[in-house]
Design an enzyme around this catalytic site. Structure first.
Site, PDB file in Angstrom:
ATOM      1  N   HIS A  66     -61.493  11.110  67.006  1.00 52.96           N
ATOM      2  CA  HIS A  66     -62.961  10.830  66.640  1.00 52.96           C
ATOM      3  C   HIS A  66     -63.457  10.120  65.788  1.00 52.96           C
ATOM      4  CE1 HIS A  66     -63.099  14.724  69.247  1.00 52.96           C
ATOM      5  NE2 HIS A  66     -62.032  15.268  68.595  1.00 52.96           N
ATOM      6  N   HIS A  92     -64.126   9.342  56.223  1.00 56.39           N
ATOM      7  CA  HIS A  92     -64.270   8.927  57.380  1.00 56.39           C
ATOM      8  C   HIS A  92     -65.231   8.208  57.837  1.00 56.39           C
ATOM      9  CE1 HIS A  92     -66.524  12.606  57.974  1.00 56.39           C
ATOM     10  NE2 HIS A  92     -67.053  11.973  58.796  1.00 56.39           N
ATOM     11  N   HIS A  94     -68.183   6.328  60.761  1.00 54.79           N
ATOM     12  CA  HIS A  94     -68.719   6.333  62.187  1.00 54.79           C
ATOM     13  C   HIS A  94     -69.217   5.048  62.314  1.00 54.79           C
ATOM     14  CE1 HIS A  94     -69.139  10.833  62.123  1.00 54.79           C
ATOM     15  NE2 HIS A  94     -69.110  10.663  60.884  1.00 54.79           N
ATOM     16  N   GLU A 104     -74.997   7.290  61.510  1.00 54.93           N
ATOM     17  CA  GLU A 104     -75.413   8.467  61.989  1.00 54.93           C
ATOM     18  C   GLU A 104     -76.859   8.738  61.489  1.00 54.93           C
ATOM     19  OE1 GLU A 104     -72.095  11.819  61.492  1.00 54.93           O
ATOM     20  OE2 GLU A 104     -72.521  11.282  63.758  1.00 54.93           O
ATOM     21  N   HIS A 117     -68.430   8.565  55.192  1.00 55.50           N
ATOM     22  CA  HIS A 117     -68.784  10.006  54.631  1.00 55.50           C
ATOM     23  C   HIS A 117     -67.656  10.349  53.957  1.00 55.50           C
ATOM     24  CE1 HIS A 117     -71.531  11.042  58.289  1.00 55.50           C
ATOM     25  NE2 HIS A 117     -72.257  10.511  57.260  1.00 55.50           N
ATOM     26  N   THR A 198     -71.854  16.948  61.430  1.00 51.49           N
ATOM     27  CA  THR A 198     -72.232  16.169  62.376  1.00 51.49           C
ATOM     28  C   THR A 198     -71.372  16.189  63.585  1.00 51.49           C
ATOM     29  OG1 THR A 198     -71.411  13.855  61.717  1.00 51.49           O
ATOM     30  CG2 THR A 198     -73.635  14.781  60.820  1.00 51.49           C
ATOM     31  N   THR A 199     -70.438  17.206  63.551  1.00 42.76           N
ATOM     32  CA  THR A 199     -69.321  17.405  64.592  1.00 42.76           C
ATOM     33  C   THR A 199     -69.428  19.027  64.713  1.00 42.76           C
ATOM     34  OG1 THR A 199     -67.124  17.113  65.161  1.00 42.76           O
ATOM     35  CG2 THR A 199     -67.488  17.523  62.858  1.00 42.76           C
TER      36      THR A 199
HETATM   37  N1  LIG Z   1     -69.621  13.860  59.810  1.00 43.80           N
HETATM   38  S1  LIG Z   1     -68.422  14.984  59.790  1.00 43.80           S
HETATM   39  O1  LIG Z   1     -68.254  15.445  58.441  1.00 43.80           O
HETATM   40  O2  LIG Z   1     -69.438  16.418  59.823  1.00 43.80           O
HETATM   41  C1  LIG Z   1     -67.221  14.864  60.588  1.00 43.80           C
HETATM   42  C2  LIG Z   1     -67.298  14.356  61.998  1.00 43.80           C
HETATM   43  F1  LIG Z   1     -68.526  13.872  62.382  1.00 43.80           F
HETATM   44  C3  LIG Z   1     -66.295  14.263  62.532  1.00 43.80           C
HETATM   45  F2  LIG Z   1     -66.240  13.558  63.955  1.00 43.80           F
HETATM   46  C4  LIG Z   1     -65.004  14.441  62.098  1.00 43.80           C
HETATM   47  S2  LIG Z   1     -63.456  14.258  63.185  1.00 43.80           S
HETATM   48  C5  LIG Z   1     -63.725  15.458  64.228  1.00 43.80           C
HETATM   49  C6  LIG Z   1     -63.141  16.931  63.530  1.00 43.80           C
HETATM   50  C7  LIG Z   1     -61.670  17.053  63.198  1.00 43.80           C
HETATM   51  C8  LIG Z   1     -60.818  16.642  64.159  1.00 43.80           C
HETATM   52  C9  LIG Z   1     -59.238  16.702  64.033  1.00 43.80           C
HETATM   53  C10 LIG Z   1     -59.215  16.452  62.466  1.00 43.80           C
HETATM   54  C11 LIG Z   1     -57.489  16.196  62.209  1.00 43.80           C
HETATM   55  O3  LIG Z   1     -56.602  15.966  63.014  1.00 43.80           O
HETATM   56  O4  LIG Z   1     -57.295  16.330  60.961  1.00 43.80           O
HETATM   57  C12 LIG Z   1     -59.973  16.741  61.585  1.00 43.80           C
HETATM   58  C13 LIG Z   1     -61.421  16.882  61.798  1.00 43.80           C
HETATM   59  C14 LIG Z   1     -64.731  14.985  60.936  1.00 43.80           C
HETATM   60  F3  LIG Z   1     -63.452  15.296  60.566  1.00 43.80           F
HETATM   61  C15 LIG Z   1     -65.657  15.307  60.112  1.00 43.80           C
HETATM   62  N2  LIG Z   1     -65.813  15.962  58.742  1.00 43.80           N
HETATM   63  C16 LIG Z   1     -64.988  17.151  58.788  1.00 43.80           C
HETATM   64  C17 LIG Z   1     -65.443  18.076  59.686  1.00 43.80           C
HETATM   65  C18 LIG Z   1     -64.644  19.167  60.287  1.00 43.80           C
HETATM   66  C19 LIG Z   1     -64.000  20.234  59.159  1.00 43.80           C
HETATM   67  C20 LIG Z   1     -64.891  20.483  58.020  1.00 43.80           C
HETATM   68  C21 LIG Z   1     -64.490  20.091  56.912  1.00 43.80           C
HETATM   69  C22 LIG Z   1     -63.891  18.259  56.936  1.00 43.80           C
HETATM   70  C23 LIG Z   1     -65.055  17.608  57.498  1.00 43.80           C
HETATM   71 ZN   LIG Z   2     -69.021  12.086  59.226  1.00 44.78          ZN
END
Ligand SMILES: NS(=O)(=O)c1c(F)c(F)c(SCCc2ccc(C(=O)O)cc2)c(F)c1NC1CCCCCCC1
Ligand SMILES: [Zn+2]
Length: 257
Positions: A66, A92, A94, A104, A117, A198-199
């Site tokens: 992602h 990470h 976007h 975003e 972010h 945002t996920t």
């Molecule tokens: N913009 S955001 O911060 O909402 C966000 C995204 F938009 C994201 F798209 C993502 S990636 C999708 C979620 C994910 C998938 C796999 C793994 C892994 O393999 O470690 C980790 C996460 C992503 F990781 C995040 N941030 C994460 C949200 C999921 C877990 C909560 C705390 C970490 C922040």
């Molecule tokens: Zn993000």
């Protein structure tokens, strides 16, 4: 994780079916209409501590299908600008595609090329997994990335490794560097509002800071970001941004006039 029915940016209009919070009234990202932001002089400059890491510290850089995410040690902390202390989890990005930008958040309807972010959790909780379900659980620092004339040495610390993690699930260890270099030098001017991940699961537990000053990468660096990664279908990992969500009754604060 458990119950992770697979989601993608293609079916972002249906996230609310599997993840009810995604249909909530405090969702992110949002468009920031600067004519409607509230100047709040009590918003102090964001202060970071422990962000400068020695090259001997190795960090995991992963393509999770992602985004590209860099795991961060909990020794990195936000020590100013928030009422409580938050510790780093990961950062990470976007981005868009060769045919368009992929930030975003938008400002006055303008979408920037990309967005970083840096995710933190409130240290009154034991872990990010616990914190992420509480309204004061998470703090995300966001900054916009644009194409400029010079190569950005801090982003190069990440971008130079992308060719090693082109397929979903691959990860590589990268040497530590000054993570603060990925964020604007001036951390006095920012927007602040209550929103969400945002996920999926879109938990409404993020206190967002979006910096007013943008970061600049060279054209070739932005192309490296946009062209190198593949998602879990083997397709180019591009346009990994959620569309802006309704503000509802929320107000966006600004630390500057
Ligand atoms: N913009 S955001 O911060 O909402 C966000 C995204 F938009 C994201 F798209 C993502 S990636 C999708 C979620 C994910 C998938 C796999 C793994 C892994 O393999 O470690 C980790 C996460 C992503 F990781 C995040 N941030 C994460 C949200 C999921 C877990 C909560 C705390 C970490 C922040
Ligand atoms: Zn993000």
């Amino acid at each position: 994780g458990p119950g992770h029915s697979h989601w993608s940016y293609e079916d972002r209009e249906h996230w609310g079916v599997g993840y009810p919070d995604c249909a909530g009234t405090m969702q992110s990202p949002i468009n920031i209409d600067t004519a409607k932001t509230i100047f709040s002089p009590q918003l102090r400059p964001i202060q970071l501590s422990g962000y400068s890491l020695p090259a001997s510290e190795k960090l995991k850089l992963r393509n999770n299908g992602h985004t590209v995410l860099l795991e961060l040690p909990e020794t990195l902390a936000i020590t100013g600008g928030y009422a409580q202390q938050y510790r780093a989890v990961q950062l990470h990005l976007h981005w868009g595609s060769p045919s368009g930008p992929g930030s975003e958040h938008t400002v006055n309807g303008h979408r920037f090329a990309a967005e970083i972010h840096v995710v933190h959790y409130n240290t009154k909780y034991d872990s990010v997994t616990e914190a992420m379900v509480y309204p004061d659980g998470l703090a995300v620092l966001g900054a916009f990335l644009e194409v400029g004339p010079r190569e950005n040495p801090y982003y190069q610390e990440i971008l130079q490794h992308l060719h090693k993690i082109q397929t979903e699930g691959k990860e590589v260890l990268v040497p530590g560097f000054n993570i603060a270099g990925l964020l604007p030098a001036n951390m006095k001017f920012y927007f602040h509002y209550n929103g969400s991940l945002t996920t999926p699961p879109c938990y409404q537990t993020v206190k967002w800071t979006v910096f007013n000053q943008t970061m600049q990468l060279s054209h070739s660096q932005m192309s490296t970001l946009v062209m190198n990664l593949r998602n879990d279908d083997g397709k180019p990992l591009q346009n990994n941004y959620r569309l802006v969500q309704d503000l509802h009754r929320r107000q966006v604060l600004a630390s500057f006039q």
